[in-house]
Write an enzyme that holds these catalytic residues in place. Structure first.
Site, PDB file in Angstrom:
ATOM      1  N   THR A  28      22.593  56.824  84.236  1.00  0.00           N
ATOM      2  CA  THR A  28      21.909  55.585  84.622  1.00  0.00           C
ATOM      3  C   THR A  28      22.143  55.266  86.092  1.00  0.00           C
ATOM      4  OG1 THR A  28      22.011  54.670  82.380  1.00  0.00           O
ATOM      5  CG2 THR A  28      21.770  53.096  84.193  1.00  0.00           C
ATOM      6  N   CYS A 278      12.828  47.132  63.951  1.00  0.00           N
ATOM      7  CA  CYS A 278      13.854  46.538  63.097  1.00  0.00           C
ATOM      8  C   CYS A 278      15.267  46.895  63.519  1.00  0.00           C
ATOM      9  CB  CYS A 278      13.642  46.975  61.646  1.00  0.00           C
ATOM     10  SG  CYS A 278      12.045  46.496  60.983  1.00  0.00           S
TER      11      CYS A 278
END
Length: 416
Positions: A28, A278
């Site tokens: 990252t 979900c």
């Protein structure tokens, strides 16, 4: 000496010069530093950035920061297999384009991107291309033509906390933030030598077996892709069928709650992941599945690490149908109110999360005549993606959406 040797080994695997590669504290960080440095280095050209709609969140977050700081961003879409059209990148190029970004392969569905073709268009326009190679570098070098490259060691089985940032010679690059003398001034702070050595050693070891293992894992993933639709009804296998990573296969199951399905599989000894809404605390669909326009509910991503046994895959295929059936049984009897209003059957699923709105739609579609309309009221963001996907799978017509007093109304016309 250890750091230099690790850099040489990593550069050989990437296909670059050793002095073009620096180690960062994570993949990252490599992405953020690479994008920020490239944009700053080409600021005189302009502040336009191009990314694909299916990039890793680290790239998209960097794009958001750039846009908030006054820059402009063009997001290139993908087809239903998750592939970008190289011509779309060419069309997005502008005189003020400072940088373009494209992943080598997708982290959720495994689709490989046409890096060389996109790079050719960018090179012709004089625009550098940053490639996020986190998912693919362990399997082989990235197609040539890129200007910057990032990767993360944990993706190929190395230690967490080590990233790679490669900046080709001749690319204008201005490191941002406080810098020091380490890593060419592109990654401040003392290097984690033990982790870097382990990262380089693991990359070399994985690459040595990559060609043979890729063939074996492709056979196993193809077995899953071919058999799942026959073993489990109402399943959509997503991602490109051939241009894909060796060990990733993704599919989505209608009328299934993704998180519940993961728990069912976990009880049987299988650890898989999901891109369905979900599993997210924000209850929004995966941005990758959304960009592809495929079903997001009941999404399962199976990752086969090197060494996965064929027997484990066969057992997974034995367990999966029962797990899906168990989840569908639990969700099969939710009550909903349906009434006829203005010649349309209205299903009120407001306040209910995926996959309930689609389940209720499926229950009542046969109650309207051919050509009739079902109007589904829902306030779950996933419905915006899953109802059109259900229509395509079931060969019904998705008419569109319209505002409603409660939630959003999704209109479906019965065709058969």
């Amino acid at each position: 000496m250890l750091l230099d040797a690790a850099r040489e080994a990593a550069a050989e695997a990437v296909g670059c010069r050793a002095d073009e590669l620096v180690f960062t504290s994570s993949g990252t960080r490599a992405v953020h530093s690479g994008i920020a440095g490239a944009l700053a280095g080409r600021r005189r050209v302009g502040r336009h950035l191009i990314v694909s709609a299916v990039e890793h969140s680290s790239v998209l977050h960097a794009a958001e920061v750039h846009e908030a700081d006054g820059g402009t961003v063009t997001q290139v879409g993908v087809d239903r297999a998750g592939v970008v059209d190289p011509s779309a990148y060419t069309e997005a190029l502008r005189p003020d384009t400072a940088l373009a970004c494209l992943q080598s392969a997708n982290h959720e569905v495994g689709t490989e991107q046409p890096v060389a073709a996109v790079a050719e268009g960018c090179r012709a326009a004089g625009v550098p291309l940053l490639v996020d190679a986190a998912q693919s570098l362990g399997w082989g070098p990235v197609e040539d033509g890129w200007s910057l490259l990032t990767a993360s060691a944990h993706k190929w089985g190395g230690p967490s906390g080590v990233g790679l940032l490669v900046v080709r010679k001749g690319v204008r690059f201005a490191p941002q933030g406080p810098v020091d003398e380490r890593e060419s001034g592109r990654a401040a702070g003392f290097e984690n030598i033990p982790a870097i050595v382990a990262a380089a050693a693991s990359l070399r070891a994985v690459r040595a077996e990559a060609a043979e293992e890729a063939v074996r894992l492709r056979e196993l993933t193809e077995r899953i892709r071919a058999r799942v639709p026959h073993l489990v009804p109402d399943v959509e296998v997503v991602g490109h069928p051939t241009r894909r990573l060796p060990g990733v296969v993704t599919f989505s199951c209608l009328y299934v709650d993704g998180e519940t399905l993961l728990h069912e599989l976990d009880r049987s000894g299988f650890s898989v992941s999901s891109g369905s809404s979900c599993t997210s605390s924000t209850l929004t669909p995966s941005h990758v599945l959304k960009a592809m326009g495929v079903l997001s509910e009941g999404n399962v991503r199976v990752s086969l690490p090197p060494g996965t046994a064929a027997e484990d895959v066969d057992r997974f295929l034995e367990v999966l149908p029962e797990a899906v059936a168990a989840v569908r049984e639990k969700l099969g009897a939710p009550g909903s109110e349906s009434v006829v209003r203005d010649d349309a059957l209205v299903v009120d699923a407001v306040g209910r999360r995926c996959p309930i709105p689609v389940i209720e739609l499926a229950k009542v579609i046969g109650d309207v005549p051919v050509g009739g309309i079902v109007r589904v009221l829902a306030d779950d963001e996933a419905a915006r993606l899953d109802i059109p996907a259900w229509c395509e799978m079931r060969r019904q017509e998705y008419v569109g959406e319209e505002p409603a007093d409660r939630g959003t109304a999704y209109l479906v016309r019965r065709l058969s």
